[in-house]
Design a protein around this motif. Sequence first.
Motif, PDB file in Angstrom:
ATOM      1  N   ALA A 146       0.831  -1.209   0.000  1.00 48.63           N
ATOM      2  CA  ALA A 146       0.000   0.000   0.000  1.00 48.63           C
ATOM      3  C   ALA A 146       0.864   1.258   0.000  1.00 48.63           C
ATOM      4  O   ALA A 146       0.621   2.194  -0.769  1.00 48.63           O
ATOM      5  CB  ALA A 146      -0.930  -0.004   1.215  1.00 48.63           C
ATOM      6  N   ALA A 147       1.877   1.279   0.834  1.00 49.44           N
ATOM      7  CA  ALA A 147       2.744   2.458   0.920  1.00 49.44           C
ATOM      8  C   ALA A 147       3.551   2.647  -0.356  1.00 49.44           C
ATOM      9  O   ALA A 147       3.668   3.768  -0.871  1.00 49.44           O
ATOM     10  CB  ALA A 147       3.678   2.329   2.123  1.00 49.44           C
TER      11      ALA A 147
ATOM     12  N   ALA B 175       1.303   3.926  -3.206  1.00 45.18           N
ATOM     13  CA  ALA B 175       0.964   5.332  -3.016  1.00 45.18           C
ATOM     14  C   ALA B 175       2.152   6.233  -3.352  1.00 45.18           C
ATOM     15  O   ALA B 175       2.006   7.243  -4.053  1.00 45.18           O
ATOM     16  CB  ALA B 175       0.512   5.578  -1.580  1.00 45.18           C
TER      17      ALA B 175
ATOM     18  N   GLY C  89      -3.358   4.474  -1.779  1.00 45.19           N
ATOM     19  CA  GLY C  89      -2.644   3.933  -0.622  1.00 45.19           C
ATOM     20  C   GLY C  89      -3.571   3.666   0.544  1.00 45.19           C
ATOM     21  O   GLY C  89      -3.472   2.633   1.213  1.00 45.19           O
TER      22      GLY C  89
END
Length: 76
Positions: free
Chosen positions: A15-16, A19, A56
């Motif tokens: 996710a990070a 993003a 994200g």
Amino acid sequence: MTNPIADPGHGHSPAAWTAVVVMLFGFFAGTIAFCLAQPVFVWVSVGIIVIGLLLGWILAKAGYGVNGPKYTPKGH
């Protein structure tokens, strides 16, 4: 001293990374558009940055964040 592998607070998650990559692309495109005096594309780049932020957050809520059930930390 803390163990960097056991400390999951640095955002090393799908996710990070997703993003950050999308937002970096938005900043890059916005910088180029700004230098070329293309205000419409600058605002499109701002939208890409917002999409990266939302992406994200959505991925983190879907379980791909640091503490999510679909994320498995990798050993170094």
